[in-house]
Design a protein around this motif. Sequence first.
Motif, PDB file in Angstrom:
ATOM      1  N   THR A   4       0.849  -1.194   0.000  1.00 55.38           N
ATOM      2  CA  THR A   4       0.000   0.000   0.000  1.00 55.38           C
ATOM      3  C   THR A   4       0.889   1.251   0.000  1.00 55.38           C
ATOM      4  OG1 THR A   4      -0.048   0.152   2.403  1.00 55.38           O
ATOM      5  CG2 THR A   4      -1.777  -1.214   1.340  1.00 55.38           C
ATOM      6  N   LEU A   5       0.276   2.379  -0.269  1.00 54.59           N
ATOM      7  CA  LEU A   5       1.017   3.633  -0.254  1.00 54.59           C
ATOM      8  C   LEU A   5       1.519   3.951   1.151  1.00 54.59           C
ATOM      9  CD1 LEU A   5       2.065   5.874  -2.003  1.00 54.59           C
ATOM     10  CD2 LEU A   5      -0.089   7.075  -1.699  1.00 54.59           C
ATOM     11  N   ASP A   6       0.738   3.622   2.169  1.00 49.34           N
ATOM     12  CA  ASP A   6       1.194   3.842   3.551  1.00 49.34           C
ATOM     13  C   ASP A   6       2.452   3.024   3.837  1.00 49.34           C
ATOM     14  OD1 ASP A   6      -0.790   5.672   4.145  1.00 49.34           O
ATOM     15  OD2 ASP A   6      -2.141   4.175   5.024  1.00 49.34           O
ATOM     16  N   LEU A   7       2.487   1.775   3.379  1.00 50.66           N
ATOM     17  CA  LEU A   7       3.659   0.927   3.582  1.00 50.66           C
ATOM     18  C   LEU A   7       4.868   1.510   2.845  1.00 50.66           C
ATOM     19  CD1 LEU A   7       4.968  -1.710   4.616  1.00 50.66           C
ATOM     20  CD2 LEU A   7       4.219  -2.770   2.459  1.00 50.66           C
ATOM     21  N   VAL A   8       4.678   1.927   1.604  1.00 49.02           N
ATOM     22  CA  VAL A   8       5.780   2.507   0.824  1.00 49.02           C
ATOM     23  C   VAL A   8       6.316   3.740   1.532  1.00 49.02           C
ATOM     24  CG1 VAL A   8       6.414   3.591  -1.377  1.00 49.02           C
ATOM     25  CG2 VAL A   8       4.907   1.595  -1.372  1.00 49.02           C
ATOM     26  N   ARG A   9       5.422   4.623   1.951  1.00 44.53           N
ATOM     27  CA  ARG A   9       5.827   5.857   2.634  1.00 44.53           C
ATOM     28  C   ARG A   9       6.597   5.532   3.925  1.00 44.53           C
ATOM     29  NH1 ARG A   9       1.171   8.251   2.437  1.00 44.53           N
ATOM     30  NH2 ARG A   9       1.633   9.510   0.622  1.00 44.53           N
ATOM     31  N   GLU A  10       6.078   4.575   4.690  1.00 45.93           N
ATOM     32  CA  GLU A  10       6.724   4.194   5.954  1.00 45.93           C
ATOM     33  C   GLU A  10       8.123   3.630   5.717  1.00 45.93           C
ATOM     34  OE1 GLU A  10       6.306   0.477   8.998  1.00 45.93           O
ATOM     35  OE2 GLU A  10       4.431   1.456   8.393  1.00 45.93           O
ATOM     36  N   ARG A  11       8.243   2.677   4.800  1.00 43.46           N
ATOM     37  CA  ARG A  11       9.536   2.015   4.578  1.00 43.46           C
ATOM     38  C   ARG A  11      10.562   2.950   3.950  1.00 43.46           C
ATOM     39  NH1 ARG A  11       8.460  -3.657   4.767  1.00 43.46           N
ATOM     40  NH2 ARG A  11       7.228  -3.828   6.664  1.00 43.46           N
ATOM     41  N   LEU A  12      10.123   3.801   3.034  1.00 43.59           N
ATOM     42  CA  LEU A  12      11.066   4.757   2.440  1.00 43.59           C
ATOM     43  C   LEU A  12      11.489   5.796   3.466  1.00 43.59           C
ATOM     44  CD1 LEU A  12       9.658   5.262  -1.164  1.00 43.59           C
ATOM     45  CD2 LEU A  12      11.767   4.094  -0.508  1.00 43.59           C
ATOM     46  N   GLY A  13      10.596   6.132   4.388  1.00 46.96           N
ATOM     47  CA  GLY A  13      10.935   7.090   5.429  1.00 46.96           C
ATOM     48  C   GLY A  13      11.909   6.532   6.450  1.00 46.96           C
ATOM     49  N   GLU A  14      11.907   5.214   6.639  1.00 49.28           N
ATOM     50  CA  GLU A  14      12.784   4.562   7.612  1.00 49.28           C
ATOM     51  C   GLU A  14      14.189   4.314   7.086  1.00 49.28           C
ATOM     52  OE1 GLU A  14      10.761   0.911   8.365  1.00 49.28           O
ATOM     53  OE2 GLU A  14       9.353   1.802   9.796  1.00 49.28           O
ATOM     54  N   ARG A  15      14.324   4.224   5.782  1.00 46.89           N
ATOM     55  CA  ARG A  15      15.616   3.806   5.236  1.00 46.89           C
ATOM     56  C   ARG A  15      16.629   4.929   5.263  1.00 46.89           C
ATOM     57  NH1 ARG A  15      16.639   5.483   0.106  1.00 46.89           N
ATOM     58  NH2 ARG A  15      18.015   3.891  -0.655  1.00 46.89           N
ATOM     59  N   VAL A  16      17.868   4.542   5.363  1.00 46.89           N
ATOM     60  CA  VAL A  16      18.960   5.503   5.327  1.00 46.89           C
ATOM     61  C   VAL A  16      19.310   5.722   3.861  1.00 46.89           C
ATOM     62  CG1 VAL A  16      21.348   5.936   5.969  1.00 46.89           C
ATOM     63  CG2 VAL A  16      19.814   4.757   7.565  1.00 46.89           C
ATOM     64  N   HIS A  17      19.172   6.951   3.438  1.00 45.92           N
ATOM     65  CA  HIS A  17      19.447   7.306   2.044  1.00 45.92           C
ATOM     66  C   HIS A  17      20.949   7.454   1.863  1.00 45.92           C
ATOM     67  CE1 HIS A  17      18.802   9.067  -1.867  1.00 45.92           C
ATOM     68  NE2 HIS A  17      19.554  10.090  -1.521  1.00 45.92           N
ATOM     69  N   ARG A  18      21.487   6.739   0.894  1.00 43.72           N
ATOM     70  CA  ARG A  18      22.917   6.858   0.595  1.00 43.72           C
ATOM     71  C   ARG A  18      23.114   7.985  -0.402  1.00 43.72           C
ATOM     72  NH1 ARG A  18      24.126   0.741  -0.823  1.00 43.72           N
ATOM     73  NH2 ARG A  18      23.180   1.568  -2.676  1.00 43.72           N
ATOM     74  N   PRO A  19      23.725   9.085   0.030  1.00 48.53           N
ATOM     75  CA  PRO A  19      23.947  10.177  -0.913  1.00 48.53           C
ATOM     76  C   PRO A  19      24.982   9.781  -1.962  1.00 48.53           C
ATOM     77  CG  PRO A  19      25.027  10.635   1.172  1.00 48.53           C
ATOM     78  CD  PRO A  19      24.259   9.356   1.349  1.00 48.53           C
ATOM     79  N   SER A  20      24.851  10.347  -3.111  1.00 47.11           N
ATOM     80  CA  SER A  20      25.834  10.105  -4.155  1.00 47.11           C
ATOM     81  C   SER A  20      26.269  11.449  -4.703  1.00 47.11           C
ATOM     82  CB  SER A  20      25.235   9.247  -5.274  1.00 47.11           C
ATOM     83  OG  SER A  20      24.129   9.897  -5.843  1.00 47.11           O
ATOM     84  N   SER A  21      27.437  11.472  -5.246  1.00 44.05           N
ATOM     85  CA  SER A  21      27.936  12.720  -5.824  1.00 44.05           C
ATOM     86  C   SER A  21      27.379  12.845  -7.227  1.00 44.05           C
ATOM     87  CB  SER A  21      29.457  12.725  -5.830  1.00 44.05           C
ATOM     88  OG  SER A  21      29.926  11.597  -6.531  1.00 44.05           O
TER      89      SER A  21
END
Length: 190
Positions: A4-21
């Motif tokens: 669901t969209l709630d699940l997607v929003r929750e999981r993407l919000g929890e993950r550590v975003h790896r920045p890239s140059s």
Amino acid sequence: MRITLDLVRERLGERVHRPSSERGSSIEAAVAVLLAPGTSGGLDLLLIKRAEHPGDPWSGQVALPGGRRDPADGDLLATAIRETWEEVGVAVRPGWVVGELDGLRPRTPTLPPVLVRPFVFGLPAKPAVTLSPEATAHVWVAMDELASGARRTEITIPGRDAPLPAYRVGSEIMWGMTERIITPLIELLR
């Protein structure tokens, strides 16, 4: 598990975003992972089939809407929004972004040195799609079906030692960078 969209929003919000140059590091591009409510109560993903053009290494492949950054684009989100409008006639808004995925590059040294940033959009409803000459077809695929593994397959590419992971989408095969964007998203949602 229903995606669901709630699940997607929750999981993407929890993950550590790896920045890239991204700036100054080869060609910049962005794609839009468009998720809309499906008939099954989960989410459907919009995929396109790219038109065939001589000299285009991604010609004819199943892909996500997107493309190279234009000098007028303020950032890569603007690129994803512009390219989505140009390729499929869908006007997405910055407020619909539910997250970003890590940027990735082609693994084949003969491909252009592009860095692709995927943006995940949660659409309020499934929009009409109007294809540009850059695409020959589109399909909405249930994320639950992709996550179930029922569409998993492999593709053998001439010159490669081993088959590559892929998904069967109707009579087409989704593989390469698109598969490398979608599979980690599905794994995150499990």
